[in-house]
Scaffold this motif. Sequence first.
Motif, short mmCIF file in Angstrom:
data_model
loop_
_atom_site.label_atom_id
_atom_site.label_comp_id
_atom_site.label_asym_id
_atom_site.label_seq_id
_atom_site.Cartn_x
_atom_site.Cartn_y
_atom_site.Cartn_z
N TRP A 75 0.85 -1.19 0.00
CA TRP A 75 0.00 0.00 0.00
C TRP A 75 0.89 1.24 0.00
N PRO A 76 0.96 1.97 -1.10
CA PRO A 76 1.86 3.13 -1.16
C PRO A 76 1.51 4.25 -0.17
N CYS A 77 0.29 4.29 0.32
CA CYS A 77 -0.07 5.29 1.33
C CYS A 77 0.55 4.97 2.69
N LEU A 78 0.82 3.69 2.94
CA LEU A 78 1.28 3.28 4.26
C LEU A 78 2.67 2.65 4.25
N GLU A 79 3.13 2.24 3.06
CA GLU A 79 4.38 1.49 2.99
C GLU A 79 5.26 1.98 1.85
N LEU A 80 6.53 1.59 1.91
CA LEU A 80 7.51 1.86 0.85
C LEU A 80 7.95 0.54 0.24
N CYS A 81 8.19 0.54 -1.06
CA CYS A 81 8.79 -0.62 -1.72
C CYS A 81 10.27 -0.29 -1.89
N CYS A 82 11.11 -1.07 -1.25
CA CYS A 82 12.54 -0.75 -1.23
C CYS A 82 13.36 -1.88 -1.86
N PRO A 83 14.17 -1.56 -2.87
CA PRO A 83 15.07 -2.58 -3.41
C PRO A 83 16.16 -2.89 -2.40
N GLU A 84 16.37 -4.15 -2.12
CA GLU A 84 17.37 -4.55 -1.15
C GLU A 84 18.66 -4.99 -1.85
#
Length: 125
Positions: A75-84
């Motif tokens: 959910w982009p409103c609550l979370e970040l998608c982060c490349p590890e």
Amino acid sequence: MTMPQSYIWAPVCIIIFLQCSKVVTDTPVGSGLLLCQPAPRCGDHIYNPLEYCCDHHTILLLNRTRHCGPDCIFWPCLELCCPESFGPHKKFVVKLKVLGVKSRCFSSPISRNCPQAPDEDELGL
């Protein structure tokens, strides 16, 4: 004849209780706009934070989802998608956005790890 002190304090407590509850019930109820607070803005646009969020200068519905890697939804409103990690074994991690702070991948708490995408060798391609 003297009255016990509890009989004297009981009416006083009731009056105080009723006055306090009157103060609480006189406050406005509902999701109406409060004029004394600035409206949240996303770029040049005003939005309702009970229904929408601002993500990178774009207004999104709170329940909007996006893909984070091939098999992970966030959910982009609550979370970040982060490349590890990068390269042939790409790995993504979903991290929580922290309210009131400009959230960044390196400093936000981890919500969950996304499954790794199989590389081309594993698929036999």
